[in-house]
Design an enzyme around this catalytic site. Structure first.
Site, mmCIF file in Angstrom:
data_model
loop_
_atom_site.group_PDB
_atom_site.id
_atom_site.type_symbol
_atom_site.label_atom_id
_atom_site.label_comp_id
_atom_site.label_asym_id
_atom_site.label_seq_id
_atom_site.Cartn_x
_atom_site.Cartn_y
_atom_site.Cartn_z
ATOM 1 C CE LYS A 62 8.924 8.551 23.110
ATOM 2 N NZ LYS A 62 8.617 9.927 23.577
ATOM 3 N N GLY A 64 8.670 11.957 13.083
ATOM 4 C CA GLY A 64 9.467 12.958 13.775
ATOM 5 C C GLY A 64 10.585 13.458 12.882
ATOM 6 C CB SER A 65 13.766 15.095 13.713
ATOM 7 O OG SER A 65 14.353 14.109 14.545
ATOM 8 C CB THR A 66 15.257 13.801 8.656
ATOM 9 O OG1 THR A 66 14.047 14.181 7.993
ATOM 10 C CG2 THR A 66 16.103 12.981 7.699
ATOM 11 C CD GLU A 67 19.218 15.093 15.173
ATOM 12 O OE1 GLU A 67 18.346 15.997 15.088
ATOM 13 O OE2 GLU A 67 20.038 15.043 16.086
ATOM 14 N N GLY A 81 14.901 9.687 12.714
ATOM 15 C CA GLY A 81 14.499 8.624 11.786
ATOM 16 C C GLY A 81 15.683 7.737 11.412
ATOM 17 C CD GLU A 86 4.740 12.123 8.332
ATOM 18 O OE1 GLU A 86 5.534 13.017 7.958
ATOM 19 O OE2 GLU A 86 3.826 12.318 9.125
ATOM 20 C CB CYS A 105 5.874 16.789 8.633
ATOM 21 S SG CYS A 105 4.239 16.075 8.459
ATOM 22 C CD GLU A 117 10.817 19.698 9.173
ATOM 23 O OE1 GLU A 117 11.450 18.895 9.876
ATOM 24 O OE2 GLU A 117 9.734 19.408 8.620
HETATM 25 P P1 NAI Z 1 12.253 14.178 17.515
HETATM 26 O O1 NAI Z 1 12.365 13.448 16.224
HETATM 27 O O2 NAI Z 1 13.413 14.165 18.453
HETATM 28 O O3 NAI Z 1 10.983 13.621 18.347
HETATM 29 C C1 NAI Z 1 9.914 12.882 17.797
HETATM 30 C C2 NAI Z 1 9.641 11.653 18.668
HETATM 31 O O4 NAI Z 1 10.805 10.828 18.676
HETATM 32 C C3 NAI Z 1 9.355 11.959 20.136
HETATM 33 O O5 NAI Z 1 8.399 11.040 20.618
HETATM 34 C C4 NAI Z 1 10.692 11.724 20.803
HETATM 35 O O6 NAI Z 1 10.588 11.380 22.161
HETATM 36 C C5 NAI Z 1 11.212 10.546 20.001
HETATM 37 N N1 NAI Z 1 12.665 10.389 20.016
HETATM 38 C C6 NAI Z 1 13.618 11.344 20.145
HETATM 39 N N2 NAI Z 1 14.850 10.807 20.128
HETATM 40 C C7 NAI Z 1 14.681 9.468 19.968
HETATM 41 C C8 NAI Z 1 15.575 8.369 19.858
HETATM 42 N N3 NAI Z 1 16.894 8.543 19.921
HETATM 43 N N4 NAI Z 1 15.051 7.132 19.688
HETATM 44 C C9 NAI Z 1 13.722 6.949 19.616
HETATM 45 N N5 NAI Z 1 12.825 7.951 19.722
HETATM 46 C C10 NAI Z 1 13.297 9.202 19.898
HETATM 47 O O7 NAI Z 1 11.828 15.657 17.170
HETATM 48 P P2 NAI Z 1 12.028 16.965 18.102
HETATM 49 O O8 NAI Z 1 13.371 16.950 18.734
HETATM 50 O O9 NAI Z 1 10.866 17.056 18.999
HETATM 51 O O10 NAI Z 1 11.930 18.106 17.011
HETATM 52 C C11 NAI Z 1 13.078 18.469 16.255
HETATM 53 C C12 NAI Z 1 12.703 18.785 14.849
HETATM 54 O O11 NAI Z 1 12.204 17.621 14.203
HETATM 55 C C13 NAI Z 1 11.584 19.789 14.673
HETATM 56 O O12 NAI Z 1 12.029 21.094 14.798
HETATM 57 C C14 NAI Z 1 11.110 19.460 13.287
HETATM 58 O O13 NAI Z 1 11.953 20.037 12.340
HETATM 59 C C15 NAI Z 1 11.254 17.959 13.214
HETATM 60 N N6 NAI Z 1 9.974 17.291 13.503
HETATM 61 C C16 NAI Z 1 9.251 16.778 12.472
HETATM 62 C C17 NAI Z 1 8.024 16.219 12.702
HETATM 63 C C18 NAI Z 1 7.197 15.649 11.611
HETATM 64 O O14 NAI Z 1 5.987 15.652 11.716
HETATM 65 N N7 NAI Z 1 7.781 15.095 10.571
HETATM 66 C C19 NAI Z 1 7.423 16.198 14.039
HETATM 67 C C20 NAI Z 1 8.303 16.694 15.074
HETATM 68 C C21 NAI Z 1 9.513 17.230 14.786
#
Ligand code: NAI
Ligand code: MG
Length: 498
Positions: free
Chosen positions: A196, A249-252, A254, A271, A305, A402
């Site tokens: 996804k 993605g985000s820790t939240e 995660g 990650e 990240c 972050e």
């Molecule tokens: P996010 O963690 O919401 O999105 C990352 C992925 O998770 C996307 O594919 C999204 O569709 C999916 N996702 C979102 N909610 C989900 C859920 N409930 N269940 C399963 N999958 C879900 O990150 P977002 O909202 O795009 O960015 C927010 C913050 O997260 C950023 O500002 C940054 O601080 C952090 N982040 C960290 C990353 C990293 O590389 N560690 C990458 C992206 C964001």
């Protein structure tokens, strides 16, 4: 201002087409027929209309991935043949490098030159590196001394088997590269996948799906479902027939993934975010350390990240380093990523623009001293000025949280103990940097820092062979290197009395 934009025609044609999701060997609309729009972050204009997959599409994709996992075509494929498919995919990525780099620029905003020099070759390298592992996934033979069977002899060995159907959820900051980091180890170990991509940046993953079929992977080994996190990501993480979920993605989110995985106790690797400390000693080579510290935060618009977002500078060189950082930030040319002269593109979404500019106001109200930047750039697109905040302290939100944008917080330090305590005072532990000419100091610091990566006299150095991942709340497990294979394998012990 005149700008010359160069967009690879194959990429613009791909972006404009009717997009579908990949299930088995078929390109399909979402079962609901719903779509969502993606935006070009340099202009804020609609870029593409993408199928909005939901739990029904996920379910279909998981069933297809399960069938492909059981199918002898994949299950019994010679490891060397799997390796050849991975090599072919790496080659196809390089053949289409301009197109893929342009797709990531259109979707994510990053400069084409950066995507072409870093994201795309790294993605190809990852597949080439992982191809070699396909033939090296060996178990071991084990000598037994069973206490209650003193006269028995055994032949015991282990098998390393693929974990099964894998769900992979990736972010938008390195769209193609994150797909490669996830798919490479899953495919070399013989798993099947439902991927996804992030809703902000699905285009290069969809193009990669075409290349995966072209490379000759059997149908159903890789399935790609586009959709929003809550609608498509959440049902994938919760699905009972998924054996493992890998998330970046985000820790939240995660933490939500971990909860969703509890239903069938699927294996989880994560990650997540970071707030990586970068330690600059007075004896560093300033000609590399100062631009190095600037690029540690400004690379990829700070949407990294492992960005070196907390810089600690030894007292005696603090003012000089601030001046150098300010000069470096001012010399960065912000603009459309399709303009060859651009150093820094826009943030990837309106949401990121809001988030980062909100942190800029928070920094101001917390009393951080603004050295340079500090506001939105231009009025069109999602640009933010490269920003340096000085005299920041550990209690400030701009130091603890972050930001995921081009915002550096800088503070001075007196001695190493104070420095280590500050550097480690974080819930994150993804990466770190150390700048000094003194090798002993560098390696003492490397040992003291609680993070999965330490870069000495460099930053953001990635290689498919180097394991990457987080201490503390920055994640579970490692990406890349031989270590990532642990995420996708399980061990079977076979014992024969002889
Ligand atoms: P996010 O963690 O919401 O999105 C990352 C992925 O998770 C996307 O594919 C999204 O569709 C999916 N996702 C979102 N909610 C989900 C859920 N409930 N269940 C399963 N999958 C879900 O990150 P977002 O909202 O795009 O960015 C927010 C913050 O997260 C950023 O500002 C940054 O601080 C952090 N982040 C960290 C990353 C990293 O590389 N560690 C990458 C992206 C964001
Ligand atoms: Mg989110």
């Amino acid at each position: 201002m005149s700008t010359q934009l160069h967009a690879d025609p194959a990429a613009t044609a791909f972006a404009a087409k009717h997009h579908r999701m990949l299930i088995g060997g078929d390109w399909v609309d979402s079962h609901s027929g719903k779509t969502f729009d993606t935006y070009n972050p340099a202009t804020g204009e609609v870029l593409a209309s993408i199928p909005a997959g939901d739990s029904e599409d996920i379910d279909r994709a998981v069933k297809t991935a399960r069938a492909a996992f059981e199918n002898p075509t994949w299950a019994n494929m010679h490891p060397a043949t799997r390796g050849k498919l991975l090599h072919k995919l790496g080659d196809l990525i390089l053949e289409h490098a301009d197109e893929l780099a342009t797709l990531d620029t259109l979707d994510n905003g990053k400069p084409f030159a950066v995507a072409r020099a870093a994201d795309i070759p790294l993605a190809a390298d990852l597949f080439h590196y992982m191809a070699g592992w396909a033939t090296k996934l060996n178990g071991s033979t084990i000598s037994l001394s069973v206490p209650y069977m003193p006269d028995a002899q055994f032949h015991a060995y282990t098998l390393r088997e693929p974990i099964g159907v894998v769900g992979q959820i990736i972010p938008w900051n390195f769209p193609l590269l994150m797909a490669a980091w996830k798919l490479g180890p899953a495919l070399t170990t013989g798993c099947t996948v439902v991927l996804k991509p992030a809703e902000q940046t699905p285009l290069s993953a969809l193009r990669l799906g075409e290349l995966i079929l072209e490379a000759g992977f059997p149908e159903g080994v890789v399935n790609i479902i586009t959709g929003l996190g809550e609608e498509a990501g959440a049902p994938l993480a919760a699905h009972d027939d998924v054996d493992k979920i890998a998330f970046t993605g985000s820790t939240e989110v995660g933490k939500l993934i971990v909860q969703a995985a509890a239903g069938n106790l699927k294996k989880v690797s994560l990650e997540l975010g970071g707030k990586s400390p970068n330690l600059l000693f007075a004896d560093a080579d300033m000609a590399t350390a100062v631009p190095g510290a600037a690029s540690a935060i400004f690379f990829n618009q700070g949407q990294v990240c492992c960005a070196g977002s907390r810089l600690y500078v030894e007292n005696s060189v603090y003012d000089d380093v601030l001046q150098g950082l300010s000069d470096a930030a001012k010399s960065i040319k912000v603009g459309n990523g399709l303009d060859p002269s651009t150093d820094m593109g826009p943030l990837t979404s309106q949401e990121q623009l809001d988030r980062v500019t909100n942190y800029l106001s928070i920094g101001e109200s917390e009393g951080a001293r603004n050295i340079t930047g500090g506001k939105r750039w231009g009025s069109q697109g999602y640009f933010v000025e490269p920003t340096v905040l000085a005299d920041t302290t550990e209690d400030m939100r701009v130091v603890k949280e972050e930001i995921f944008g081009p915002v550096l917080s800088v503070s001075p330090f007196k001695d190493v103990d104070e420095l280590t305590a500050k550097a480690n005072k974080s819930n994150f532990g993804l990466a770190s940097g150390v700048w000094t000419k003194d090798l002993s100091k560098a390696h003492r610091a490397a040992k003291a820092i609680k993070a999965g990566t330490v870069w000495v006299n460099c930053f953001n150095v990635f290689d498919a062979a180097l394991p990457f991942g987080g201490y503390k709340q920055s994640g579970w497990g490692r990406e890349m290197g031989g270590e990532v294979l642990e995420n996708y394998l399980q061990t079977k012990a076979v014992t024969t009395q002889i």
